[in-house]
Design a protein around this motif. Structure first.
Motif, PDB file in Angstrom:
ATOM      1  N   TYR A  56       0.937  -1.138   0.146  1.00 54.77           N
ATOM      2  CA  TYR A  56      -0.181   0.068  -0.015  1.00 54.77           C
ATOM      3  C   TYR A  56       0.897   1.287   0.024  1.00 54.77           C
ATOM      4  CZ  TYR A  56      -3.861  -3.263   1.616  1.00 54.77           C
ATOM      5  OH  TYR A  56      -4.879  -4.100   1.785  1.00 54.77           O
ATOM      6  N   GLY A  57       0.623   1.985  -0.890  1.00 53.99           N
ATOM      7  CA  GLY A  57       1.453   3.460  -0.952  1.00 53.99           C
ATOM      8  C   GLY A  57       1.003   4.375   0.042  1.00 53.99           C
ATOM      9  N   VAL A  58       1.806   5.485  -0.058  1.00 59.28           N
ATOM     10  CA  VAL A  58       1.442   6.886   0.792  1.00 59.28           C
ATOM     11  C   VAL A  58       1.799   8.032  -0.227  1.00 59.28           C
ATOM     12  CG1 VAL A  58       2.171   7.911   2.641  1.00 59.28           C
ATOM     13  CG2 VAL A  58       2.148   5.519   2.874  1.00 59.28           C
ATOM     14  N   THR A  59       0.740   8.935   0.000  1.00 59.78           N
ATOM     15  CA  THR A  59       1.018  10.377  -0.813  1.00 59.78           C
ATOM     16  C   THR A  59       1.002  11.207   0.255  1.00 59.78           C
ATOM     17  OG1 THR A  59       0.333  11.473  -2.613  1.00 59.78           O
ATOM     18  CG2 THR A  59      -1.253  10.369  -1.343  1.00 59.78           C
ATOM     19  N   GLY A  60       1.690  12.367  -0.091  1.00 62.29           N
ATOM     20  CA  GLY A  60       1.817  13.642   1.049  1.00 62.29           C
ATOM     21  C   GLY A  60       1.953  14.903   0.052  1.00 62.29           C
ATOM     22  N   CYS A  61       1.546  15.987   0.774  1.00 62.98           N
ATOM     23  CA  CYS A  61       1.882  17.219   0.008  1.00 62.98           C
ATOM     24  C   CYS A  61       2.158  18.557   1.203  1.00 62.98           C
ATOM     25  CB  CYS A  61       0.789  17.577  -0.818  1.00 62.98           C
ATOM     26  SG  CYS A  61       0.567  18.911  -1.667  1.00 62.98           S
ATOM     27  N   TYR A  62       3.045  19.196   0.506  1.00 67.12           N
ATOM     28  CA  TYR A  62       2.985  20.562   1.572  1.00 67.12           C
ATOM     29  C   TYR A  62       2.755  21.947   0.608  1.00 67.12           C
ATOM     30  CZ  TYR A  62       5.268  24.689   3.382  1.00 67.12           C
ATOM     31  OH  TYR A  62       5.666  25.962   4.013  1.00 67.12           O
TER      32      TYR A  62
END
Length: 141
Positions: free
Chosen positions: A111-117
């Protein structure tokens, strides 16, 4: 009925990249606060945290090999310390995206993970995927 613990191992493995992505986002925030520009490379994050990973996408090798230090490198992609994930840092306008995709033999079962700033609004977001595989989108923040 499917036992709820069936995916427990894969979900547990997902905590590594979720924690890493959250740390990278905090470092990207700190970089923007200090320099008024978005972090673009691992070396930018490396001013605030250690950016380390495995040299390969082979978890067996990663267990015995010393971690590789990306802290001072101008790279935008690296493997997680366990070797189960490949991390992508993707600057785009006021946003800095991070995606951790399952890799190697784990590509289809992780299962992947995504993130953002978003330096324009100060918003941050980390999202753990609920679908297995490398199809991990960029998210808005």
């Amino acid at each position: 009925a499917i036992p709820s613990f069936q995916n427990a191992s894969d979900k547990a493995k997902q905590k590594e990249p979720a924690t890493l992505v959250a740390s990278y986002i905090k470092a990207a925030q700190a970089y923007f606060t200090e320099y008024s520009m978005n972090a673009a490379y691992a070396r930018d994050l490396g001013q605030y945290i250690s950016v380390t990973g495995c040299r390969t996408s082979n978890p067996q090798t990663c267990k015995t090999q010393a971690p590789y230090d990306h802290t001072n490198r101008s790279t935008r992609t690296w493997y997680s310390p366990s070797g189960y994930y490949q991390v992508y840092m993707e600057p785009a306008g006021t946003r800095t995206h991070f995606r951790a995709l399952p890799t190697g033999q784990y590509s289809n079962s992780g299962y992947g993970v995504t993130g953002c700033y978003n330096s324009g609004t100060g918003a941050t977001k980390v999202m753990e995927m609920t679908r297995k595989g490398r199809s991990v989108p960029r998210i808005n923040c």
